[in-house]
Design a protein around this motif. Sequence first.
Motif, PDB file in Angstrom:
ATOM      1  N   TYR A 127       1.732  -1.315  -4.914  1.00 24.50           N
ATOM      2  CA  TYR A 127       2.392  -1.904  -3.756  1.00 24.50           C
ATOM      3  C   TYR A 127       1.438  -2.812  -2.990  1.00 24.50           C
ATOM      4  O   TYR A 127       0.263  -2.491  -2.793  1.00 24.50           O
ATOM      5  CB  TYR A 127       2.914  -0.800  -2.835  1.00 24.50           C
ATOM      6  CG  TYR A 127       4.060  -0.022  -3.439  1.00 24.50           C
ATOM      7  CD1 TYR A 127       5.380  -0.363  -3.171  1.00 24.50           C
ATOM      8  CD2 TYR A 127       3.816   1.054  -4.293  1.00 24.50           C
ATOM      9  CE1 TYR A 127       6.440   0.344  -3.724  1.00 24.50           C
ATOM     10  CE2 TYR A 127       4.869   1.763  -4.861  1.00 24.50           C
ATOM     11  CZ  TYR A 127       6.169   1.403  -4.570  1.00 24.50           C
ATOM     12  OH  TYR A 127       7.212   2.107  -5.130  1.00 24.50           O
ATOM     13  N   ASP A 128       1.979  -3.926  -2.539  1.00 22.32           N
ATOM     14  CA  ASP A 128       1.200  -4.899  -1.770  1.00 22.32           C
ATOM     15  C   ASP A 128       1.282  -4.503  -0.302  1.00 22.32           C
ATOM     16  O   ASP A 128       2.185  -4.919   0.432  1.00 22.32           O
ATOM     17  CB  ASP A 128       1.776  -6.297  -1.998  1.00 22.32           C
ATOM     18  CG  ASP A 128       0.951  -7.383  -1.328  1.00 22.32           C
ATOM     19  OD1 ASP A 128      -0.168  -7.078  -0.877  1.00 22.32           O
ATOM     20  OD2 ASP A 128       1.432  -8.532  -1.247  1.00 22.32           O
ATOM     21  N   VAL A 129       0.336  -3.680   0.139  1.00 19.61           N
ATOM     22  CA  VAL A 129       0.381  -3.156   1.511  1.00 19.61           C
ATOM     23  C   VAL A 129      -0.756  -3.664   2.397  1.00 19.61           C
ATOM     24  O   VAL A 129      -0.715  -3.458   3.618  1.00 19.61           O
ATOM     25  CB  VAL A 129       0.363  -1.602   1.504  1.00 19.61           C
ATOM     26  CG1 VAL A 129       1.652  -1.057   0.930  1.00 19.61           C
ATOM     27  CG2 VAL A 129      -0.843  -1.057   0.738  1.00 19.61           C
ATOM     28  N   ALA A 130      -1.760  -4.309   1.822  1.00 20.39           N
ATOM     29  CA  ALA A 130      -2.894  -4.801   2.621  1.00 20.39           C
ATOM     30  C   ALA A 130      -2.583  -6.190   3.165  1.00 20.39           C
ATOM     31  O   ALA A 130      -2.033  -7.041   2.461  1.00 20.39           O
ATOM     32  CB  ALA A 130      -4.160  -4.831   1.777  1.00 20.39           C
ATOM     33  N   GLY A 131      -2.940  -6.404   4.419  1.00 23.05           N
ATOM     34  CA  GLY A 131      -2.778  -7.719   5.012  1.00 23.05           C
ATOM     35  C   GLY A 131      -3.903  -8.650   4.596  1.00 23.05           C
ATOM     36  O   GLY A 131      -4.864  -8.233   3.930  1.00 23.05           O
TER      37      GLY A 131
END
Length: 263
Positions: A127-131
């Motif tokens: 999942y792409d969760v980092a800003g």
Amino acid sequence: MTAIRPFATKPFVSSILLWMRTDQPRQTGMDHWKGPHSKIISATPGFEEYRQIHLAEDNPGLWPATRGIETTIPADRRIDGVAEVTFRSVLSPLLGRKQTRLAFKDEVNVFRRTLLYAGPPSSARWYDVAGPGEKADARALVYLRRRDGVRTGEFRKHVNELARTLAGTGLLKELRTQVFMPWNEKLWDTPNVAHDNPADQRFHASLILGFTDPAARAAFFKGPEVESLSDTLASFTSAVHAYEVTDALTYVKDGKELPHYQR
């Protein structure tokens, strides 16, 4: 918690759970894995990524006590590390047979037990969760054991829902999940190393949770999010083993062997 549908990729991933030999200092084994053994594995063709997940020696379990779920990690089955291998395609494992044979021979120098957990293609989720500019400097590795009577498809659905909920908290800087096929010793039956894995000790899924720093990790496991999730977990899991990760070292990235590992 906010309900969102975060972007997720579906790589082809397998994990090898590792226990260090006990007839030598644990750190000796960890250093051999980090050094000479990593060079053998990193040279394997067909890898998209190769990462070592190093676990703390003192790991009683980060997940808070939950009725009906085993959250304390048994000392005699406590894992020392995990090799996380991402393949470029479903045919990639066939390309690495030569290096795999070399890895088989070297295992006995460092490990006393190794267990391979694999999932079918598209069963993993990253999942792409980092800003922008954010990265995980502290992690936890969580293993889930399916409760008796829960079907595989139902379990997979629960894990994916759990991951989406975790992604929606806004607290994570990394989130990777795997749902495993039934464990089969023949997939990684290396010589002179134990592969004992009783049915009641097997896992069926894993999650890697990344945090800004150790303080954020500690706050998460003591916070309301985990307390809320525990009630849901009890319906489909019998064990939740949450390990403190001390290091996550990447040796192959974007299909290329790195000159030096990256954290």
